[in-house]
Enzyme design. Sequence first.
Site: not given
Length: 459
Positions: A366, A370
């Site tokens: 990502c 995250s």
Amino acid sequence: MSYFMRTLRRFRTKSMCGKMLKRWIHPLVEYSHDIGGRKIPGKLDTSDVPIMHWEMQVDAIVCALVGKNHMTTDELRRTIENFTPLHQESLSYYEKWAVATSTILLERGLLSLDDFSCPDPADDGNEYKVGDIVRVKTETSHSPWPKPHLRTPGYVHGELGEVIQVLQEFPFPELLAYRRNGKKQRLYRVRFYQSQIWNQYEGKDTDTAVVEIYKPWLERTSLNSLPSPPPAKMAGTSQASCSLHHSDHHTHDSRADTEQTAIDLEGEDRPAMVLARQLQSALETKNIISADELRKQVEKIETWGTRSEGQRLVARAWVDPEFKNLLLQDAPAAASQLGINAVNATAPTILTALENTPERHNVVVCTLCSCYPRAILGLSPSWYRSRSYRSRVIREPRSALKEFGTEIPESANIEVHDSTADLRYIVIPLRPKGTERMSEEQLASLVTRDSMIGISHAL
């Protein structure tokens, strides 16, 4: 016709327009949290640092607040996106969560700055009169929270000026911005030489600017008059520069340098860690989240990924072709067959399975924050949240995987999946050779968390 449209009409081709638009617009959309593909020096730190107690508490606070509809995951992301580049780099993952959560609760009026023991502006006791030579203080806050509401323009920070009018006392805007009451502050009008402020100022060297400045931003000097201004560059002699002029009579660091120095001088108990404890205390004091609710939420988080949810999904897919097809087409439905909840606690995410083959290796990242299938794999490893992993794996996946000890054959393509929205990915790694006689339970023991992210193979 607007100036913008008139300017575009000057360019005769779409490509020329596109280049100009990219030149103008790109700086506006390049956020400091969006680091996919950026060059970050140094190697990946592939170690997994255990989560600390205060970090777990912050995670639990966010989950509880989202569950009570006091905030949303998107609000958390939006607030973190507005951090300065300095704080994007210097604050840890959970420090950002603590700062952002506190900011959101202030915005919503659920908490106030008084709940965080934030001091009022310092009062040095000085009063100024007309003719006094004063210096404007620089902004030295070393924490991004609370983000100050500044009414003193940055171009006069650190500059010398002359008080030309003493006004009455007013409620201080920097407190009013957060609905705080405090001591009223006197307002002054201060005159500055333009050529002292601006490098290569176009005009007369005796031109001046007058700025309204509140008392907390001023400090006394021993000077009886303003130093003679440097010669101004009269208009038309050369192209003017918009940079600030820092004269020889004083020096002051940029805000970023000042903040970084302050952070470097902090001990282990960093400001955002203190903030996290104050946040928890304030939430409990105001009965927004009770200590018992927080404890139960921590216990719930600690169970995520501990029942071999991901391993069971992969092992079943290895032995059951029909289940594998369902997992690839509708992972939540497949998970429900095994009694597994595939939805993350803080957002209605959709689990999506990716199959590794001899021709294709999948890896997940990502780049914006995250995003991670926490309901299946538990809390994300520290390296997954790191800026180096988020920036490099999307741009140079082969070299990044090599730093984890994983070699991908040149005959195989690597497909990187950037989990930036509502999907949460799980990789079905290649089944190891020689495992044909293993039971499903034995196969599950070969599946690791890292293999389900794609940075390693199954055992």
